[in-house]
Motif scaffolding. Structure first.
Motif, PDB file in Angstrom:
ATOM      1  N   PRO A  31       0.829  -1.195   0.000  1.00 57.87           N
ATOM      2  CA  PRO A  31       0.000   0.000   0.000  1.00 57.87           C
ATOM      3  C   PRO A  31       0.871   1.256   0.000  1.00 57.87           C
ATOM      4  O   PRO A  31       2.015   1.216   0.436  1.00 57.87           O
ATOM      5  N   MET A  32       0.295   2.352  -0.502  1.00 57.07           N
ATOM      6  CA  MET A  32       1.072   3.591  -0.603  1.00 57.07           C
ATOM      7  C   MET A  32       1.616   4.018   0.744  1.00 57.07           C
ATOM      8  O   MET A  32       2.730   4.517   0.840  1.00 57.07           O
ATOM      9  N   VAL A  33       0.793   3.857   1.765  1.00 63.78           N
ATOM     10  CA  VAL A  33       1.186   4.195   3.130  1.00 63.78           C
ATOM     11  C   VAL A  33       1.323   2.883   3.897  1.00 63.78           C
ATOM     12  O   VAL A  33       0.354   2.123   4.007  1.00 63.78           O
ATOM     13  N   TRP A  34       2.530   2.586   4.385  1.00 61.82           N
ATOM     14  CA  TRP A  34       2.736   1.349   5.134  1.00 61.82           C
ATOM     15  C   TRP A  34       1.937   1.446   6.436  1.00 61.82           C
ATOM     16  O   TRP A  34       2.070   2.422   7.188  1.00 61.82           O
ATOM     17  N   PRO A  35       1.088   0.459   6.710  1.00 60.31           N
ATOM     18  CA  PRO A  35       0.261   0.528   7.916  1.00 60.31           C
ATOM     19  C   PRO A  35       1.069   0.376   9.198  1.00 60.31           C
ATOM     20  O   PRO A  35       2.045  -0.369   9.247  1.00 60.31           O
ATOM     21  N   ASP A  36       0.645   1.089  10.243  1.00 58.78           N
ATOM     22  CA  ASP A  36       1.280   0.942  11.554  1.00 58.78           C
ATOM     23  C   ASP A  36       1.172  -0.498  12.036  1.00 58.78           C
ATOM     24  O   ASP A  36       2.077  -0.998  12.703  1.00 58.78           O
ATOM     25  N   ASP A  37       0.062  -1.147  11.703  1.00 59.63           N
ATOM     26  CA  ASP A  37      -0.181  -2.529  12.116  1.00 59.63           C
ATOM     27  C   ASP A  37      -0.601  -3.330  10.882  1.00 59.63           C
ATOM     28  O   ASP A  37      -1.793  -3.380  10.546  1.00 59.63           O
ATOM     29  N   PRO A  38       0.351  -3.941  10.173  1.00 59.52           N
ATOM     30  CA  PRO A  38       0.011  -4.664   8.940  1.00 59.52           C
ATOM     31  C   PRO A  38      -1.000  -5.791   9.153  1.00 59.52           C
ATOM     32  O   PRO A  38      -1.836  -6.033   8.284  1.00 59.52           O
ATOM     33  N   ALA A 152      -9.685   9.521  -4.246  1.00 59.92           N
ATOM     34  CA  ALA A 152      -9.857   8.497  -3.214  1.00 59.92           C
ATOM     35  C   ALA A 152     -10.297   9.156  -1.907  1.00 59.92           C
ATOM     36  O   ALA A 152     -10.100  10.363  -1.713  1.00 59.92           O
ATOM     37  N   SER A 153     -10.839   8.378  -1.014  1.00 59.97           N
ATOM     38  CA  SER A 153     -11.257   8.906   0.291  1.00 59.97           C
ATOM     39  C   SER A 153     -10.078   8.999   1.262  1.00 59.97           C
ATOM     40  O   SER A 153     -10.199   9.566   2.331  1.00 59.97           O
ATOM     41  N   TRP A 154      -8.936   8.445   0.890  1.00 59.09           N
ATOM     42  CA  TRP A 154      -7.752   8.410   1.748  1.00 59.09           C
ATOM     43  C   TRP A 154      -6.656   9.252   1.101  1.00 59.09           C
ATOM     44  O   TRP A 154      -6.767   9.637  -0.068  1.00 59.09           O
ATOM     45  N   SER A 158       2.018  12.241   0.713  1.00 59.97           N
ATOM     46  CA  SER A 158       2.159  13.690   0.554  1.00 59.97           C
ATOM     47  C   SER A 158       0.928  14.442   1.030  1.00 59.97           C
ATOM     48  O   SER A 158       0.907  15.670   1.040  1.00 59.97           O
ATOM     49  N   GLY A 159      -0.125  13.708   1.391  1.00 61.48           N
ATOM     50  CA  GLY A 159      -1.371  14.349   1.817  1.00 61.48           C
ATOM     51  C   GLY A 159      -2.373  14.524   0.685  1.00 61.48           C
ATOM     52  O   GLY A 159      -3.478  15.012   0.912  1.00 61.48           O
ATOM     53  N   ALA A 160      -2.000  14.137  -0.520  1.00 63.58           N
ATOM     54  CA  ALA A 160      -2.898  14.254  -1.671  1.00 63.58           C
ATOM     55  C   ALA A 160      -3.852  13.060  -1.721  1.00 63.58           C
ATOM     56  O   ALA A 160      -3.551  11.986  -1.192  1.00 63.58           O
ATOM     57  N   ARG A 161      -4.980  13.261  -2.358  1.00 69.55           N
ATOM     58  CA  ARG A 161      -5.932  12.175  -2.578  1.00 69.55           C
ATOM     59  C   ARG A 161      -5.704  11.634  -3.989  1.00 69.55           C
ATOM     60  O   ARG A 161      -6.052  12.278  -4.964  1.00 69.55           O
ATOM     61  N   PRO A 162      -5.119  10.422  -4.093  1.00 65.03           N
ATOM     62  CA  PRO A 162      -4.877   9.869  -5.428  1.00 65.03           C
ATOM     63  C   PRO A 162      -6.200   9.600  -6.143  1.00 65.03           C
ATOM     64  O   PRO A 162      -7.244   9.457  -5.510  1.00 65.03           O
TER      65      PRO A 162
END
Length: 171
Positions: A31-38, A152-154, A158-162
């Protein structure tokens, strides 16, 4: 590549699935942002089922099905499918390790979930980052129909919505 086996994902698989996900993230930024808890990312609320692809006992792919309301643009997908949102099942967390790419693992995983009990009676849908990359090309090659696209809703790092695209399965 050795013979591929698709099996239901069990809790005992989760550490190895997370290891495979890390390889994918390091290679592709998914995922674009690695989760704190995969592990939590791989086991979200609304999960209807999950499967792993194994080659010689090594996890080389993963897919899960979630409640339709968990997918981006669920209302638009439900309208296009002519069903309520509860009549949808979302393909989620589909990934293949870099070493297993191009061997049909993703196609096999998608084919498998099309006929499994958690999906029966529901139309399969999915959302994907709309970047024209391999995932978009795979879904379109397999006959998935693009319904809509937009932000996207997330947010990405960079803070952008892809841009995200939503698809209906071919059957």
């Amino acid at each position: 590549m050795p013979a591929l086996m698709i099996a239901p994902r069990h809790d005992a698989h989760l550490d190895r699935v997370a290891d495979a996900l890390r390889l994918v993230h390091e290679n592709d930024r998914y995922p674009m942002v690695w989760p704190d808890d995969p592990i939590a990312w791989l086991t979200p609320d609304g999960t209807l089922g999950a499967w792993v692809a194994l080659a010689d006992g090594e996890i080389v792919g993963h897919v899960m099905i979630v409640e339709g309301g968990k997918v981006e643009y669920a209302a638009e997908l439900a309208e296009a499918a002519k069903v309520p949102v509860t009549g949808l099942a979302g393909v989620s967390r589909l990934f293949v390790t870099p070493a297993a790419r191009g061997t049909g693992v993703a196609t096999t995983l998608l084919e498998r979930v099309e006929d499994l009990p958690p999906r029966r009676g529901r139309r399969l849908v999915l959302d994907v980052v709309d970047d024209g990359g391999p995932a978009v090309r795979l879904y379109e090659r397999l006959g998935w129909t693009r319904v809509t696209a937009g932000p996207a809703s997330w947010t990405d790092p960079s803070g952008a919505r892809p841009r995200s695209a939503a698809y209906l399965s071919p059957r």
